[in-house]
Design a protein around this motif. Structure first.
Motif, PDB file in Angstrom:
ATOM      1  N   ARG A 204       0.846  -1.211   0.000  1.00 27.45           N
ATOM      2  CA  ARG A 204       0.000   0.000   0.000  1.00 27.45           C
ATOM      3  C   ARG A 204       0.874   1.250   0.000  1.00 27.45           C
ATOM      4  N   LYS A 205       2.108   1.087   0.588  1.00 27.70           N
ATOM      5  CA  LYS A 205       3.025   2.252   0.575  1.00 27.70           C
ATOM      6  C   LYS A 205       3.931   2.177  -0.649  1.00 27.70           C
ATOM      7  N   ALA A 206       4.425   0.968  -0.988  1.00 28.58           N
ATOM      8  CA  ALA A 206       5.431   0.865  -2.056  1.00 28.58           C
ATOM      9  C   ALA A 206       4.775   1.188  -3.394  1.00 28.58           C
ATOM     10  N   THR A 207       3.688   0.472  -3.729  1.00 19.13           N
ATOM     11  CA  THR A 207       3.024   0.780  -5.007  1.00 19.13           C
ATOM     12  C   THR A 207       1.574   1.146  -4.660  1.00 19.13           C
ATOM     13  N   PRO A 208       1.321   2.412  -4.270  1.00 23.52           N
ATOM     14  CA  PRO A 208      -0.039   2.767  -3.800  1.00 23.52           C
ATOM     15  C   PRO A 208      -1.076   2.589  -4.907  1.00 23.52           C
ATOM     16  N   TYR A 209      -2.241   2.148  -4.527  1.00 26.52           N
ATOM     17  CA  TYR A 209      -3.326   1.961  -5.497  1.00 26.52           C
ATOM     18  C   TYR A 209      -4.612   2.489  -4.863  1.00 26.52           C
ATOM     19  N   SER A 210      -5.591   2.769  -5.670  1.00 27.90           N
ATOM     20  CA  SER A 210      -6.935   3.161  -5.205  1.00 27.90           C
ATOM     21  C   SER A 210      -6.851   4.237  -4.124  1.00 27.90           C
TER      22      SER A 210
ATOM     23  N   MET B 108      15.435   4.314  -8.159  1.00 27.89           N
ATOM     24  CA  MET B 108      15.297   4.379  -9.625  1.00 27.89           C
ATOM     25  C   MET B 108      13.863   3.997 -10.006  1.00 27.89           C
ATOM     26  N   ASN B 109      13.189   4.732 -10.859  1.00 25.72           N
ATOM     27  CA  ASN B 109      11.821   4.344 -11.231  1.00 25.72           C
ATOM     28  C   ASN B 109      11.895   3.399 -12.426  1.00 25.72           C
ATOM     29  N   SER B 110      10.732   2.926 -12.821  1.00 26.28           N
ATOM     30  CA  SER B 110      10.719   1.810 -13.792  1.00 26.28           C
ATOM     31  C   SER B 110      11.302   2.249 -15.132  1.00 26.28           C
ATOM     32  N   LYS B 111      11.208   3.557 -15.501  1.00 25.55           N
ATOM     33  CA  LYS B 111      11.762   4.010 -16.793  1.00 25.55           C
ATOM     34  C   LYS B 111      13.278   3.806 -16.784  1.00 25.55           C
TER      35      LYS B 111
ATOM     36  N   MET C 195      22.747  -7.234  -9.401  1.00 28.41           N
ATOM     37  CA  MET C 195      23.159  -5.829  -9.572  1.00 28.41           C
ATOM     38  C   MET C 195      22.670  -5.017  -8.372  1.00 28.41           C
ATOM     39  N   PRO C 196      23.543  -4.336  -7.647  1.00 29.29           N
ATOM     40  CA  PRO C 196      23.118  -3.638  -6.411  1.00 29.29           C
ATOM     41  C   PRO C 196      22.042  -2.614  -6.674  1.00 29.29           C
ATOM     42  N   GLN C 197      22.139  -1.829  -7.770  1.00 33.64           N
ATOM     43  CA  GLN C 197      21.128  -0.748  -7.870  1.00 33.64           C
ATOM     44  C   GLN C 197      19.816  -1.296  -8.404  1.00 33.64           C
ATOM     45  N   LEU C 198      19.833  -2.551  -8.995  1.00 29.23           N
ATOM     46  CA  LEU C 198      18.564  -3.113  -9.455  1.00 29.23           C
ATOM     47  C   LEU C 198      17.938  -3.934  -8.318  1.00 29.23           C
TER      48      LEU C 198
ATOM     49  N   ASN D  78      13.614  -0.539  -5.120  1.00 29.34           N
ATOM     50  CA  ASN D  78      13.089   0.505  -6.020  1.00 29.34           C
ATOM     51  C   ASN D  78      11.568   0.465  -6.115  1.00 29.34           C
ATOM     52  N   ALA D  79      10.911  -0.505  -5.481  1.00 33.14           N
ATOM     53  CA  ALA D  79       9.448  -0.677  -5.596  1.00 33.14           C
ATOM     54  C   ALA D  79       9.028  -0.708  -7.058  1.00 33.14           C
ATOM     55  N   VAL D  80       9.763  -1.520  -7.842  1.00 31.20           N
ATOM     56  CA  VAL D  80       9.435  -1.628  -9.278  1.00 31.20           C
ATOM     57  C   VAL D  80       9.308  -3.116  -9.589  1.00 31.20           C
ATOM     58  N   ARG D  81       8.393  -3.414 -10.504  1.00 31.41           N
ATOM     59  CA  ARG D  81       8.193  -4.826 -10.896  1.00 31.41           C
ATOM     60  C   ARG D  81       8.482  -4.941 -12.376  1.00 31.41           C
ATOM     61  N   ILE D  82       9.158  -6.031 -12.795  1.00 33.67           N
ATOM     62  CA  ILE D  82       9.372  -6.207 -14.243  1.00 33.67           C
ATOM     63  C   ILE D  82       8.837  -7.578 -14.638  1.00 33.67           C
ATOM     64  N   ARG D  83       8.597  -7.720 -15.934  1.00 29.04           N
ATOM     65  CA  ARG D  83       8.053  -8.981 -16.462  1.00 29.04           C
ATOM     66  C   ARG D  83       9.082  -9.545 -17.426  1.00 29.04           C
ATOM     67  N   VAL D  84       9.477 -10.798 -17.217  1.00 24.20           N
ATOM     68  CA  VAL D  84      10.463 -11.438 -18.100  1.00 24.20           C
ATOM     69  C   VAL D  84       9.777 -12.628 -18.751  1.00 24.20           C
ATOM     70  N   LYS D  85       9.899 -12.705 -20.070  1.00 24.59           N
ATOM     71  CA  LYS D  85       9.192 -13.785 -20.778  1.00 24.59           C
ATOM     72  C   LYS D  85      10.197 -14.650 -21.534  1.00 24.59           C
ATOM     73  N   THR D  86       9.894 -15.959 -21.609  1.00 23.49           N
ATOM     74  CA  THR D  86      10.663 -16.821 -22.531  1.00 23.49           C
ATOM     75  C   THR D  86       9.655 -17.713 -23.254  1.00 23.49           C
ATOM     76  N   LYS D  87      10.044 -18.185 -24.430  1.00 20.24           N
ATOM     77  CA  LYS D  87       9.117 -19.030 -25.206  1.00 20.24           C
ATOM     78  C   LYS D  87       9.637 -20.459 -25.178  1.00 20.24           C
TER      79      LYS D  87
END
Lengths: 117, 391, 154, 157
Positions: B231-237, C1-4, C47-50, C81-90
């Motif tokens: 709720r703090k890291a990725t706030p929603y709603s 670091m933000n997701s960009k 990677m420390p910053q990731l 960083n409170a960021v989520r990424i999506r990794v795909k493989t086929k």
């Protein structure tokens, strides 16, 4: 003889109640044994392996210690009841009895039998 | 000749008071000590993900309630956030605040069930009746707004089922005012209780690094000292406009997880107090006609709304192609949906990320070497719900 | 670091591993070859910053008419960083991929569920067994050709 | 079977006493499958108070239970366990199918769900609802008590 009558009546009533309920339930109850019902219950699963296995020795030691000190406590009851009449003789006698057991306790404690691990 | 040590295998089986449902843990015991614990799940696998592909987006709201049935509204919220992000729909502010109210109420209800059953497993009977007394008030409020106590499906795509009924806010105010006193009541029962401390302090320890490595989220992670809350890291709603703090434990054992959850009860109560004050007026549903059901009287009077109502109810609406993963801080941790849509009215793939599933996978690691009775305490303290684990 | 920024750094750092990278509707997405998957995952964790240290979810999506039928989807979250990424493989039907349990212990059950539901095997996984269905179940239910009510005798 | 096949008058009064005893002490087994288990727990808590019918003692093991409330979805993986639990319960036993999933598989018409508990074990009372309210469980117990009142020992052979 007179004051033993209530005890006799109590024993008879207990006997009637115990045997009576067993007999009535065996007559009324339905008997439908099936394979699962006769198997020991273990959360709905068929038990694996048998329970008769080598138990760690800790359980045996704890049981033995309990018996020893429990009987010691049991002996204290008659002494406590007749504490006045027995006077100093009873006291010394019980002291000797308890000292022997306390030496035993110290030995056991030193050997580390009381720790669970 | 040291013959191989034979362990007694015992099944803490699908039907067991302490497994909170149909979890089975196969224990290999050396006397009292657990040598190995193997959880077996799947006894409540209802194939919801497969079912999701055969149902329209509207019908899938119903399944979200039955996953983590202790806090149903949080699951609704996760599902609706995902679909709204897919369709690019923004929900009006009033709906956001009401969603936060409902999510926090169901978090409190979930924690109350956890406290009742966890304490019951360890032997404290009175907690069961106290917690269910408070939970009954919450369920009455749910029933008042949505007609259903446990699985309300109140949060819909694009807004809510209907606006709050009158009398709801007074009732919520009454509940919120004396809930703190109730939490103190629980605290007096357990926190300094020597039996409770003996059964939970130092039991079920997991360090912070291991918790992160195992992918654990929620109160179990915070109990190990990681200050992290979605709720703090990725706030929603609209959670960013509320201030509340994240309780964390220090030792990462059952006792700290208990303290973290009790504190979370108070924090949720605090959020509810702020939400009552800042509840804006205005519409409850986004005015996106092809997504949201028209109002009832509009449907009865003019023909377009009737047609729209019929089209929505029967065929459902189509969602643009794409894939979205959105998650919510559920009472047990991160609860998320990953929906891939191929432009039709049924999701192409509806994946449910359940935090209990991953938290439970750490059970063998936590429980190794502890006593059998501690397995009961650890399962209670991880707080698992089998509907969400087996999906 | 933000997701960009994270998206840019990852794209530039391991250009060789990634076959495709784009900003999805919500989070950055990378498509990786199955055999360079482990290396890519080690990179984003170490990677420390990731520091993508929290495995959120591993699942698969079944596209029957593609040559490589299954698309494995990994969601990984970085607490820092409170960021989520999506990794795909086929992966093709019945194919196998390197298991990431060595990097994130939490991936063990997730991979077992993908194996149970889709039949994709994971190399050197601690104990790859079925998790939701019975161990002797012959089908993989989440495949598209598997009927919703299942086969009669199963 | 026993004495009741000869003397009529004794058996009817015996029936009454036995049924009165059984009806007032229905001990359910702690057995929760899914969401309906929560409503069953609420029925056992203070507000709905299942102990008015003598049924608040939730026995852990089937050996001491005579009422099996099936709350939730019965899946094919759980099937052998439920069957074994039912068989392990001693004889005067009754089953309440609590909730739509137990009655007919409910909304989960999928590969792993048994469409209704009555395909596996004989059910005495069905309770509809998803989940049904705790009052519905109390209603089911009242119906079950009426059913027990009419039972005679002869036909339960």
């Amino acid at each position: 003889m007179q004051n033993y009558l209530p005890i006799l009546i109590l024993a008879i009533i207990a006997l009637i109640f115990a045997c009576g309920s067993l007999i009535v339930s065996s007559l009324i109850g339905q008997k439908k044994p099936n394979e699962d019902k006769l198997r020991p219950y273990e959360c709905g699963v068929i038990p694996v392996g048998d329970a008769r296995q080598r138990y760690p020795v800790r359980y045996y030691i704890v049981a033995m210690l309990f018996i020893v000190f429990d009987i010691e406590a049991a002996f204290m009851y008659p002494w406590a009841v007749l504490f006045k009449e027995l006077g100093w003789f009873g006291f010394i006698e019980m002291l000797v009895f308890m000292v022997i057991l306390i030496i035993g306790l110290i030995y056991v404690w030193g050997k580390g039998a009381l720790e669970w691990e | 000749m040291a013959e191989e040590k034979k362990y007694m295998t015992l099944s803490m089986g699908p039907q067991h008071p302490a497994t909170h449902g149909v979890l089975r843990v196969i224990l290999e015991l050396d006397g009292e000590v657990v040598h190995k614990a193997i959880p077996v799940i799947g006894h409540l696998h209802r194939g919801v993900e497969k079912l999701g592909e055969a149902r329209t987006y509207l019908q899938n709201i119903v399944f979200s309630d039955r996953l983590d049935y202790t806090s149903a509204m949080n699951n609704n919220l996760a599902y609706c956030l995902t679909v709204e992000k897919l369709c690019g729909v923004e929900v009006p502010d009033r709906a956001k605040v009401i969603r936060v109210i409902m999510a926090e109420l169901s978090r409190i209800a979930a924690h109350l069930i956890w406290l009742a059953t966890h304490a019951l497993d360890i032997g404290a009977m009175t907690l069961y009746f106290y917690c269910f007394r408070e939970r009954e008030e919450i369920l009455d409020m749910f029933e008042m707004t949505s007609g259903q106590r446990l699985t309300p499906s109140y949060i819909r795509i694009g807004g809510l089922m209907n606006d709050l009924p009158e009398g709801f806010l007074e009732r919520l105010k009454k509940f919120v005012d004396n809930f703190d006193a109730h939490v103190d009541e629980y605290e007096t029962l357990l926190t300094k209780n020597p039996i409770w401390i003996a059964r939970t302090k130092g039991v079920g320890y997991i360090s912070a690094e291991d918790a992160i490595n195992w992918g654990i989220t929620g109160p179990v992670l915070r109990g190990s000292g990681v200050k992290f809350d979605f709720r703090k890291a990725t706030p929603y709603s609209g959670y960013e406009n509320f201030e509340f703090d994240i309780p964390t434990g220090t030792h990462g054992d059952c006792y700290d997880r208990y303290l973290v959850r009790l504190e979370e009860l108070r924090q949720s109560n605090r959020i509810l107090k702020q939400a009552i004050k800042m509840l804006p007026s205005g519409p409850v549903n986004a005015d996106v006609p092809q997504l949201v059901f028209p109002e009832k009287e509009k449907v009865l009077n003019n023909i377009e709304s009737l047609i729209m109502q019929f089209k929505l109810a029967s065929g459902g609406f189509t969602v643009p192609k794409g894939e979205v993963y959105a998650s919510v801080e559920n009472a047990k941790g991160e609860f998320g949906y990953y929906i891939v849509s191929d432009g039709s009215s049924n999701p192409y793939r509806m994946r449910i990320k359940s935090s209990c599933f991953i938290n439970l996978s750490a059970l063998p690691f936590i429980v190794k070497g502890s006593m059998v009775a501690d397995v009961v305490a650890v399962i209670g303290s991880i707080d698992i719900v089998l509907g969400e684990i087996d999906r | 670091m933000n997701s960009k920024e994270i998206f840019e750094t990852i794209k530039s750092d391991c250009k060789s591993l990634i076959t495709e990278a784009f900003m999805g509707i919500d989070i950055p997405t990378f498509v990786v070859e199955p055999d360079s998957l482990l290396e890519f995952m080690k990179y984003i964790k170490k990677m420390p910053q990731l520091s993508f240290d929290l495995i959120a979810d591993i699942t698969a999506v079944d596209y029957p008419n593609r040559a490589k039928r299954f698309e494995l989807v990994y969601h990984i979250f970085s607490i820092k960083n409170a960021v989520r990424i999506r990794v795909k493989t086929k992966v093709e039907d019945g194919g196998s991929v390197e298991s990431v349990t060595s990097i994130w212990r939490g991936a063990e059950w997730l991979e077992r569920e993908v194996f149970d539901m889709f039949g994709v095997t994971f190399k050197n996984h601690p104990d790859l067994r079925r998790i939701l269905m019975n161990e002797d179940y012959k089908y993989h239910p989440l495949k598209k050709e598997f009927p919703l009510q299942g086969y009669e005798e199963s | 079977m026993g004495i009741e096949s000869h003397l009529g008058i004794i058996t009817t009064s015996l029936d009454k006493i036995v049924n009165w005893g059984r009806k007032n002490s229905l001990w359910p087994m702690t057995f929760g499958l899914a969401c309906c288990a929560l409503e069953m727990m609420v029925a056992a808590s203070a507000r709905h108070d299942i102990s008015r019918f003598g049924a608040e003692v939730f026995r852990g093991s089937p050996r001491q239970a005579d009422l099996l409330i099936v709350p939730g979805t019965l899946t094919k993986k759980m099937l052998p366990y439920v069957l074994r639990l039912y068989n392990q319960m001693p004889e005067p036993k009754w089953v309440i199918a609590y909730g739509a999933c137990a009655c007919s598989g409910g909304i989960f018409n999928t590969y792993n769900v048994v469409q209704g508990v009555d395909k596996v074990i004989p059910v005495d009372v069905y309770v509809a609802g998803c989940p049904p309210k705790p009052e519905a469980l109390l209603r089911a117990i009242v119906m079950l008590r009426k059913k027990i009142e009419k039972e005679t020992l002869k036909d339960r052979v």
